[in-house]
Design an enzyme around this catalytic site. Sequence first.
Site, PDB file in Angstrom:
ATOM      1  N   LYS A  50       9.845   2.109  -1.418  1.00  0.00           N
ATOM      2  CA  LYS A  50       8.453   1.980  -1.874  1.00  0.00           C
ATOM      3  C   LYS A  50       7.904   3.352  -2.244  1.00  0.00           C
ATOM      4  CE  LYS A  50       7.736  -2.153   0.863  1.00  0.00           C
ATOM      5  NZ  LYS A  50       7.248  -2.787   2.071  1.00  0.00           N
ATOM      6  N   GLN A  94       3.895  -1.248   7.400  1.00  0.00           N
ATOM      7  CA  GLN A  94       5.212  -1.876   7.279  1.00  0.00           C
ATOM      8  C   GLN A  94       5.458  -2.790   8.486  1.00  0.00           C
ATOM      9  OE1 GLN A  94       7.393  -1.648   4.643  1.00  0.00           O
ATOM     10  NE2 GLN A  94       8.642  -3.163   5.672  1.00  0.00           N
ATOM     11  N   ASP A 117      -0.899  -4.921   0.321  1.00  0.00           N
ATOM     12  CA  ASP A 117       0.076  -5.961   0.644  1.00  0.00           C
ATOM     13  C   ASP A 117      -0.571  -7.346   0.584  1.00  0.00           C
ATOM     14  OD1 ASP A 117       2.731  -5.467   0.965  1.00  0.00           O
ATOM     15  OD2 ASP A 117       2.630  -4.997   3.114  1.00  0.00           O
TER      16      ASP A 117
END
Length: 286
Positions: A50, A94, A117
């Site tokens: 990422k 994460q 996200d």
Amino acid sequence: MSAVLIDGKAAAAELRAEIAREVAELPRAPGLATLLVGDDPASHIYVRNKRKQCTQAGIRDLHRHVPGDVSQDELAGIIDELADDPEVTGILLQLPVPGHLDANALLARIPPTKDVDGLTERSAGRLALGKPGLVPCTPAGVMHLLDRAGVALEGAEAVVVGRSSLVGKPQAQLLLARNATVTTCHSRTRDLDRVTRRADVLVAAAGVPRMIGPDAVKPGAVVIDVGMHRLESGLCGDVDTERVAEVASAITPVPGGVGPMTIAMLLRNTVRAARLRSEDTVGTRG
Ligand code: NAP
């Protein structure tokens, strides 16, 4: 094979180039704060990818790595700090986080304008209500692939196999928002093949290797395989690609289908977050 292969690798590369051009035109490059807790090897790899793609697109890398024994309060404090920092455009916690931490309570601290996200309750609520906001990357990537392939969604029968908050539920919402007639299946669905055979657009996100065979697919359907499994024989998805390709009109391969789209959509969400922030259409934390 009769089905057209939907090329996620090419779509993602195209999107990344487009995002890099958009970033270059912004008055200030967006900053993405990836937050990695502990030393889970798979999470390390995901976050590294990422960050790499983010810097390649000109997005500033504001990564934080926190020891695995961090307390809930300490981590909450770090998220609050990132939430208040004007240099931070997007925050990505994460997952999974170590077992002693409450992931949902941590996610809830991310303001919707920085929720790249799209996993917080507020972002999910906005999606369900049809309000503008940031949507989860994998289902957003699926929508991008369907659009790029010119698949007509209005009035189409769409079936999503899986109802997770990460993929299945937001996928169903996104298809519904585009006026598809949506059915969501899950582990208790009776006679799954009968239901999936209705689909003009079938999205498989159950996490079961090759569970969708040719008998589960209507001739001419578009089949999107979100599944990702590393078996001894190699990578595969939730769809028996080779055999289903004889029945479907278009299909995503694994690897090279949905997978590459996920990070590309994260970059797109980060740029969108920068724009949402300046327009402030999503509201602020609290
Ligand atoms: P998940 O949280 O395990 O959810 C799986 C869903 O599928 C659940 O709703 C479950 O039903 C349903 N399901 C399981 N077995 C089923 C069966 N036999 N028949 C019908 N439905 C069944 O998984 P996820 O996070 O949504 O991920 C799904 C897959 O996508 C995984 O293979 C994952 O690795 C992959 N994935 C790929 C990407 C990518 O970037 N390519 C991103 C995210 C996920 P219940 O709710 O009833 O348990």
